[in-house]
Scaffold this active site. Structure first.
Site, PDB file in Angstrom:
ATOM      1  CG  ASP A 137     -43.881   5.012  61.300  1.00 34.95           C
ATOM      2  OD1 ASP A 137     -42.786   4.642  61.743  1.00 34.95           O
ATOM      3  OD2 ASP A 137     -44.352   4.616  60.213  1.00 34.95           O
ATOM      4  CG  ASP A 209     -43.714  10.234  60.110  1.00 37.02           C
ATOM      5  OD1 ASP A 209     -44.612  11.107  60.129  1.00 37.02           O
ATOM      6  OD2 ASP A 209     -43.690   9.309  59.269  1.00 37.02           O
ATOM      7  CG  HIS A 258     -39.579   6.619  59.436  1.00 33.87           C
ATOM      8  ND1 HIS A 258     -40.516   5.707  59.046  1.00 33.87           N
ATOM      9  CD2 HIS A 258     -40.247   7.798  59.591  1.00 33.87           C
ATOM     10  CE1 HIS A 258     -41.707   6.299  58.972  1.00 33.87           C
ATOM     11  NE2 HIS A 258     -41.564   7.578  59.299  1.00 33.87           N
ATOM     12  CG  ASP A 260     -36.571   3.255  62.793  1.00 32.65           C
ATOM     13  OD1 ASP A 260     -36.708   3.637  61.617  1.00 32.65           O
ATOM     14  OD2 ASP A 260     -37.525   2.854  63.493  1.00 32.65           O
ATOM     15  CB  CYS A 359     -40.952   0.115  62.008  1.00 30.57           C
ATOM     16  SG  CYS A 359     -39.512   0.674  61.113  1.00 30.57           S
TER      17      CYS A 359
HETATM   18  O1  DAV Z   1     -36.151   2.793  53.614  1.00 28.17           O
HETATM   19  O2  DAV Z   1     -34.522   2.579  54.891  1.00 28.17           O
HETATM   20  C1  DAV Z   1     -36.979   2.446  56.711  1.00 28.17           C
HETATM   21  C2  DAV Z   1     -37.676   2.950  57.955  1.00 28.17           C
HETATM   22  C3  DAV Z   1     -39.084   2.604  57.955  1.00 28.17           C
HETATM   23  N1  DAV Z   1     -39.786   3.057  59.131  1.00 28.17           N
HETATM   24  C4  DAV Z   1     -35.656   2.928  54.708  1.00 28.17           C
HETATM   25  C5  DAV Z   1     -36.456   3.510  55.862  1.00 28.17           C
END
Ligand code: DAV
Length: 376
Positions: A137, A209, A258, A260, A359
């Site tokens: 992040d 991020d 995010h 990913d 992550c």
């Molecule tokens: O809720 O699908 C997940 C990514 C977390 N870094 C989600 C996001």
């Protein structure tokens, strides 16, 4: 390529161009170098949960965080996560670090930090920090450069401090170090009603991020989100310079934070996607795209930060090998069928704290150079 171009600078009598950015300092190899999410992984940072606390509530979180967490963050912000769940998650991280080492990857860990200490700027205060669990992040490696992201959650203001000992040592061994402009995170950054549609953040200043970006060699794909604004994307685009091309993609994710758990490239030409969130566009015309099977998490498992789709947040060790959560059997079967060797690791307790293998890591070095993989 014409012969003359291939002749080395040594033969031409000119001074040999440095193959990396040591800029006159003594270093034997590039200590930091990673262009993709899939080239063979040589060194990685794995986060930890030492001292981790609940994040302090801020209104923009309403756009991304599960509703069940809103009061929890209001009441417990700055206080430790519940036991024994947090310790189980910490053990999962330590196991991941050991598994990676057994696979021949060098693993570095961040410094412990006291997240329970409050802090303030002239404009706002936070009762505590969060954790050093999710380096993806706050940090991004592009080529030989470590970028520190300007994150929009106030409780994450000092998050990259836990990684500074590592970053300084990589810098001294030749890496570039590029912290984004320090954001002010005043009220001007936050949309008046984060639930009114649109993004929870404004264009007041650049914020992002790092996990909203994903690397495909000279092409970097990004989603705008409730933590990444267009200003932040433009800052990164200009900072990276003309060698890189940044592509914005549209995703169907009202809670976007995010990229990913929405798209993840696992090898050149192999893209795993969340079928509910993303329909591939022309960028991936030459790629084989497969939809990730649904997550297997029980509906009542505590998920403070994110959706169960972190199931697809796998980590590639090379173009044939991925670390996958042990309980995600449909995904393991799908990836095995696609030609991957899957390394199963238990990680459900860590899921609760907001992520999975991609992550909780940040690549420091993958072999291979910059390449062109997308259809642009
Ligand atoms: O809720 O699908 C997940 C990514 C977390 N870094 C989600 C996001």
């Amino acid at each position: 390529m014409p012969q003359g171009v291939q002749r080395s600078v040594r033969e031409t009598g000119e001074e040999e161009a440095p193959s990396h950015s040591c800029r006159g300092e003594v270093c034997e190899t590039q200590v930091v170098r990673s262009y993709t999410e899939w080239d063979p992984l040589e060194e990685v940072v794995v986060g930890h949960l030492d001292g981790a606390v609940f994040p302090a509530w801020q209104a923009s979180m309403a756009a991304t965080m599960p509703e069940s967490s809103w009061n929890l963050f209001r009441e417990q912000g700055g206080r430790p996560f519940p036991e024994p769940h947090a310790s189980a998650a910490q053990r999962e991280l330590d196991t991941l670090a050991r598994v990676l080492e057994l696979e021949g990857v060098k693993v570095a860990r961040p410094e412990p930090a006291n997240q329970e200490t409050g802090f303030a700027t002239p404009h706002w205060q936070s009762p505590g920090g969060l954790y050093a669990a999710m380096p993806r992040d706050s940090l991004m490696v592009v080529g030989d450069t470590i970028i520190e992201a300007p994150m929009s959650w106030r409780c994450r203001y000092h998050e990259s401090d836990s990684f500074r000992t590592l970053i300084k040592s990589y810098f001294l061994k030749g890496a570039n170090w590029l912290p984004a402009p320090r954001p002010q995170l005043t009220d001007d950054l936050f949309a008046p009603d984060p639930r009114a549609g649109g993004y929870a953040i404004t264009e007041f200043e650049p914020v992002f991020d790092a996990a909203d970006f994903i690397r495909f060699g000279r092409d970097i794909v990004v989603q705008q989100s409730h933590v990444t604004n267009e200003f932040g994307i433009r800052w990164l685009e200009r900072a990276l310079g003309p060698e890189y091309r940044v592509h914005r993609i549209e995703v169907n994710d009202p809670h976007a934070m995010h990229i990913d758990a929405t798209i993840l490239p696992l090898a050149p030409g192999k893209l795993l996607v969340n079928g509910q969130r993303y329909i591939p566009n022309a960028l991936f015309a030459d790629w084989e795209v497969r939809v990730a099977p649904a997550p297997t998490l029980p509906y009542d498992w505590p998920m403070y930060f994110c959706s169960p789709w972190v199931s697809m947040n796998v980590l590639s060790l090379d173009p044939e090998t991925v670390v996958v959560e042990s309980h995600e059997e449909p995904l393991i079967d799908a990836l095995t069928d696609w030609g991957f060797r899957c390394i199963p690791v238990d990680f459900r307790h860590l899921y609760s704290l907001g992520g999975s293998f991609h992550c909780v890591t940040v690549d420091i070095r993958r072999s291979g150079g910059i390449g062109t993989y997308l259809n642009v």
